[in-house]
Every structure is written in structure tokens, then in C-alpha cells.
Design a protein around this motif. Structure first.
Motif, short mmCIF file in Angstrom:
data_model
loop_
_atom_site.label_atom_id
_atom_site.label_comp_id
_atom_site.label_asym_id
_atom_site.label_seq_id
_atom_site.Cartn_x
_atom_site.Cartn_y
_atom_site.Cartn_z
N LEU A 304 37.39 18.36 33.78
CA LEU A 304 36.84 17.93 35.26
C LEU A 304 37.50 18.45 36.33
O LEU A 304 36.70 19.00 37.27
N GLU A 305 38.71 18.62 36.44
CA GLU A 305 39.47 19.30 37.39
C GLU A 305 39.12 20.55 37.41
O GLU A 305 38.90 21.25 38.44
N ALA A 307 36.49 21.92 36.51
CA ALA A 307 35.13 22.02 36.78
C ALA A 307 34.95 21.88 38.33
O ALA A 307 34.10 22.63 39.20
N ILE A 308 35.76 21.02 38.99
CA ILE A 308 35.56 20.70 40.36
C ILE A 308 36.16 21.90 41.02
O ILE A 308 35.40 22.21 42.23
N ARG A 311 33.55 23.99 42.47
CA ARG A 311 32.88 23.66 43.64
C ARG A 311 33.87 23.60 44.99
O ARG A 311 33.30 23.51 46.19
N PHE A 354 33.80 12.62 43.45
CA PHE A 354 34.86 13.37 42.54
C PHE A 354 36.20 12.64 42.16
O PHE A 354 36.54 12.69 41.18
N HIS A 358 37.63 11.54 38.76
CA HIS A 358 38.93 11.88 38.29
C HIS A 358 39.97 10.70 38.18
O HIS A 358 41.03 10.85 37.43
N LEU A 375 30.04 18.68 31.45
CA LEU A 375 30.91 18.35 32.57
C LEU A 375 30.57 19.32 33.91
O LEU A 375 30.51 18.72 34.90
N ARG A 376 30.29 20.54 33.41
CA ARG A 376 29.90 21.42 34.59
C ARG A 376 28.70 21.09 35.19
O ARG A 376 28.52 21.26 36.32
N VAL A 379 29.28 18.13 37.45
CA VAL A 379 30.08 18.52 38.74
C VAL A 379 28.96 19.31 40.06
O VAL A 379 29.14 19.01 41.14
N ASN A 380 28.20 20.14 39.25
CA ASN A 380 27.27 20.61 40.02
C ASN A 380 26.14 19.96 40.65
O ASN A 380 25.63 20.19 41.68
N ALA A 402 27.17 8.99 41.60
CA ALA A 402 28.16 9.65 40.66
C ALA A 402 27.82 9.13 39.23
O ALA A 402 27.50 9.82 38.30
#
Length: 513
Positions: A304-305, A307-308, A311, A354, A358, A375-376, A379-380, A402
Motif C-alpha cells: 500500500l505504501e 502504491a501511495i 500518488r 491514506f 496504512h 491495491l493500486r 489508491v487511485n 476510503a
């Protein structure tokens, strides 16, 4: 390895290039027992994304050309071109001989013979042209010219063949064969491609002996599960063809989702004789299965981190834009304060959402998918959903937004069914207080009807995650109400609304019965 054999590894670079050309021209490689026992292994990694070649007619040809082009690029075009013309196929040593190089006596004799004949021809020609009293002998000039031309033409033809292979790569040869209808309709087409691969394998064995280490070419095949079924079967057949010989230096890493690949194989004609069982075909193709286990909580947070981070460019652009607008405002420029405040609020909400994802202590973190692509997507989608929510002046927290995005991504079918039932209930004038009813209770009330539609909704139901987690999500951790769902539906961008429309049609047809 150095202590065992007292031989340092070599590479075809600098003086090593001249040395490898010398060995290519005048020596034959021999595979000895000592070479087979070498522990020093060099890996050449090649990445092949099937999606990049999905548009061509022969996807397997893309795999072979990528292999040839990568080997040519790694070792250089000159050694491979010289090997095509002057190289000899490596042979196994007889007995326990440790001699790895044998002089090409035939080649040396031919070369010395050609040079001798060339020298004789040049001598005769010079004598006929320069010595007084012999200049008038026309026959001597003809003999000298003929001998010189014959011997020189052999050397020129050899050099021309090397230059031709230097300019025309193996990749271009295979592409030319693939584009030619004359060859694709003949049985000998595959044998020509096979011959190119065999030359490549022999060249790799030659370089193994020269570099004094083993070579392994590792091809990582990805994105195969987003190609057409016939292309999938073609790539697997190409893999089997390349691995059909013994002692080939190839290792294939096939990174695919079997649940997608197996139906593709079963739709093609390669299953004949295997009871149309794609899993049986994969079991016979894959020699070392490795199923990646589901990600744990810590791994999911790391993913996740990562993927973030994709952004962050958007966030930094917003922050930088805010700073520039403030500077412009100080210089007397007119800037709408509402836009600045909206951007700043959006950035704050995105960061807060986010942070909830996380935070390992937050219940939302354990509902994150184990698939990197999902996951992406989450995040998007979160920044877009939050911006739409702020634009509509929604009262929901970033954490709730979220959670709604995660819900739509993980259980699109069940959420669509609950939303369709909710929409039908709104249209039929529900009783007062219906908006406070939870989405889970609405889903439970209509679960029997969903069960009766399992067959037409089979493909859509397969998109959903764990049903028990869906119950825990809506019943305990995030009890969204009908009013919440009605407000969030307008900003839901990661839910395919055609699913809900199909469900509405099926409900209407079912009620007609």
C-alpha cells in the motif's frame, strides 16, 4: 571456483573481445567434466511482457525474438555474427580429458592454403606487370589474375557473411519469416525458427566455456493473463519448444494467475487428448510450481505504501500550486480563495484517508486486498472519490469514504445487489425511518432472491471476495445506512454500474413469473 580450478572468469570486453574472436575463428569448444562441475553461474535476466506483443499474429515469435535480441545485446553483435559464419558446435569430451579447446586444423589449413595461393597469385601478377621482358606475356597475367581473384573472393565472401549477420540480426530474420506468407504456410517454417534458436544455444555454450562459468538465461513472462486465449497457448507452446532439448540454458518464470490462464487454454485446441483439462496441461508444462501465498498484514501495508508513492506527484503538484498562488497573491494577483481552500482541504482529506489505510491498528487495514493491482486501484480511486465528495458538500469523513471505496472494490456484486434493492425500495415509497436502516440488513432481507439468481450472475459473483469478511465489514466495522449509501452512490466511480442495471433487469423478469 578460483581456488578449485585456478582459472579466473573472462568476459568478451576489451582485450577479451579480441580473444573470443580468435577462439571463434581457430578453435573448437569441448564440454569437459570440469566445466560441468563449475559452481560459478551467471544469470542473464530477460523480461517479456506478453501484452506488448499481443497485437501481433504470432505472440510466440515475440518471445523468441526477445530472447535472441537480448542475448545479442548482452554479448555484442560481432561475436554472434562471427559464430554464425565460423563457429563450430560444442562437443562433449571423450573420456576424462580436461582440454576445453581443440585447434581447427581444417580451418587453419584452408586459411593458410588460401593465403599461400593468394600470395602466389599476387607474385605472378606483379612479375607479369613489372618485370621487363615478361610484360608482353598475356597468359601469365591471366593466370595471376585468376589465382588472385579465386583466393581473394573466398576471403571476401567470408567477410561479407560476417557483415551480413552483423547487420541482419536473428530478430529481423525471424520477423521476416513470420511476415512471409510463403513460409508460414509450409511445414518447414518452424524448423527455420528452431535452427536459429539452436545456433543461439550453441553460442551460449561456447561463451560458457570461454567465460569459464555456467550461463543461465532466465525469461520472466508476465501479463500473459490479459492476452487472447490463442496467444496464451502459443506462448506456452513456444516455451515447450525451447525447453524440448536436454541441457538447454533456459529457465522460464511464468508469472500468471491460473484461474485466468486455465479457461483460456480450455478454449483453444491444445487440450485435445487431455480431457479438456487446463490444469492438467499446466501440470505437464510447469516443472516447479510456486504459488505465492497471500500477503500478511505487514506485506499489505508495504504494498500500500508503494502504491501511495505513485500518488505523491499529484499531492506535491497541488501543494506547489498552492504555494505559487500564495506568492502571486502577495504580488497583487487575484486568486480565488475558495479554490485554494478547496485544494488544501482535498489534500488534507486524502492524507487522512491514506493514513487510515496504512494504520495497522485501524480495522480498515485488514480488509485491504492481497492483489497489487487492486491495491493500486483503491489508491487511485480514493483521491477522486474524496474530491467529488467535497464538491457535493458531503458530510462523510475521509475514513468512511476510503472504506466505501474498499467495499466497492472487494465486493462489487454484493454491494451492487444491496444498492439495487435499496433503489427499488426508494422507488416504492418506503416507510418513514427507512433511511436509518443498515445496508447489511437490506442485503440480508433480499439474500434469498440473490441466491435464486446465482446462475445468471455466476461470473459477477466470482468477482467478490470473502463473504464472511463482507458480513463483518457491513455488520460490525462499517455499518453504512441506506442514507449513507444513497449519498455515496453519486461519487462512486470504482463500481461498474452495469452490474446493478443487469440485476435490476433480472429482478424485474423474475417478478413477472
Amino acid at each position: 571456483e578460483l581456488r578449485r580450478s585456478h582459472q579466473k572468469p573472462r568476459s568478451p570486453e576489451g582485450w577479451g573481445l579480441l580473444l573470443v574472436l580468435w577462439y571463434l575463428a581457430f578453435y573448437k569448444p569441448v564440454i569437459t567434466e570440469g566445466h560441468l562441475r563449475r559452481k560459478n553461474i551467471k544469470f542473464l535476466f530477460i523480461r517479456f511482457s506478453a501484452w506488448q506483443y499481443a497485437g501481433c499474429d504470432k505472440l510466440w515469435a515475440g518471445l523468441v525474438t526477445t530472447l535472441c535480441d537480448s542475448v545479442r545485446h548482452h554479448f555484442g553483435a560481432l561475436p554472434l555474427s562471427v559464430y554464425h559464419v565460423m563457429g563450430t558446435r560444442p562437443r562433449f569430451a571423450s573420456g576424462f580429458s580436461q582440454k576445453e579447446w581443440v585447434l581447427k586444423r581444417g580451418t587453419c589449413l584452408k586459411l593458410w592454403g588460401l593465403l599461400f595461393v593468394l600470395a602466389v597469385g599476387l607474385s605472378i601478377l606483379l612479375v607479369a606487370l613489372l618485370v621487363p621482358g615478361i610484360k608482353d606475356h598475356h597468359a601469365l597475367k591471366v593466370v595471376g589474375s585468376t589465382i588472385t581473384s579465386f583466393s581473394g573472393s573466398s576471403l571476401v565472401l567470408g567477410a561479407f557473411s560476417i557483415v551480413k549477420n552483423l547487420l541482419v540480426s536473428e530478430k529481423q530474420k525471424i520477423e521476416r519469416l513470420t511476415n512471409s506468407e510463403k513460409f508460414t504456410t509450409q511445414l518447414g517454417f518452424m524448423s527455420k525458427v528452431r535452427r536459429e534458436v539452436e545456433v543461439l544455444v550453441d553460442f551460449l555454450t561456447f561463451m560458457e566455456i570461454f567465460e569459464r562459468r555456467r550461463l543461465r538465461v532466465v525469461l520472466e513472462i508476465t501479463s500473459l493473463d490479459i492476452c487472447y486465449p490463442e496467444k496464451v497457448a502459443g506462448v506456452l507452446n513456444a516455451m515447450n519448444t525451447l525447453l524440448s532439448d536436454t541441457n538447454v540454458p533456459f529457465i522460464f518464470i511464468l508469472a500468471v494467475d491460473p484461474s485466468v490462464i486455465v479457461p483460456c487454454l480450455e478454449q483453444t485446441g491444445c487440450m485435445k487428448g487431455l480431457a479438456d483439462n487446463g490444469y492438467l496441461y499446466l501440470n505437464r508444462t510447469v516443472t516447479l510450481p510456486f504459488s505465492i501465498p497471500e500477503m500478511g498484514a505487514r506485506s499489505r501495508l508495504r504494498c500500500l505504501e508503494a502504491a501511495i508513492q505513485t500518488r505523491e506527484d499529484l499531492m506535491y503538484r497541488i501543494i506547489t500550486g498552492n504555494v505559487e498562488r500564495r506568492r502571486a497573491k502577495c504580488q497583487g494577483a487575484l486568486v480565488a480563495p475558495s479554490l485554494e481552500e478547496a485544494d488544501a482541504e482535498a489534500v488534507r482529506c486524502i492524507h487522512e484517508a491514506f493514513h487510515c489505510l496504512h494504520d495497522g491498528a485501524d480495522p480498515l487495514a485488514r480488509y485491504l486486498p492481497t492483489n497489487g493491482a487492486h491495491l493500486r486501484r483503491i489508491v487511485n480511486t480514493i483521491p477522486i472519490t474524496l474530491r467529488l465528495l467535497l464538491h457535493h458538500a458531503g458530510a462523510h469523513s475521509p475514513r468512511a469514504a476510503a472504506a466505501w471505496v474498499v467495499l466497492a472494490d472487494q465486493w462489487p456484486c454484493r454491494l451492487s445487489w444491496a444498492l439495487q434493492c435499496l433503489e427499488d425500495a426508494w422507488q416504492s415509497h418506503p416507510a418513514p425511518g427507512f433511511g436509518a436502516q443498515t445496508l447489511w440488513s437490506i442485503f440480508q432481507e433480499n439474500l434469498g432472491e440473490l441466491s435464486s439468481l446465482r446462475q445468471p450472475l455466476h461470473n459477477v459473483l466470482s468477482l467478490d471476495g470473502d463473504p464472511e469478511l463482507f458480513q463483518t465489514f457491513l455488520a460490525h466495522d462499517f455499518p453504512f445506512t441506506a442514507q449513507d449509501a444513497h449519498a455515496l452512490l453519486g461519487v462512486t466511480v470504482n463500481l461498474d454500474h452495469s452490474i446493478r442495471h443487469k440485476m435490476g433487469l433480472l429482478r424485474g423478469l423474475d417478478r413477472l413469473k
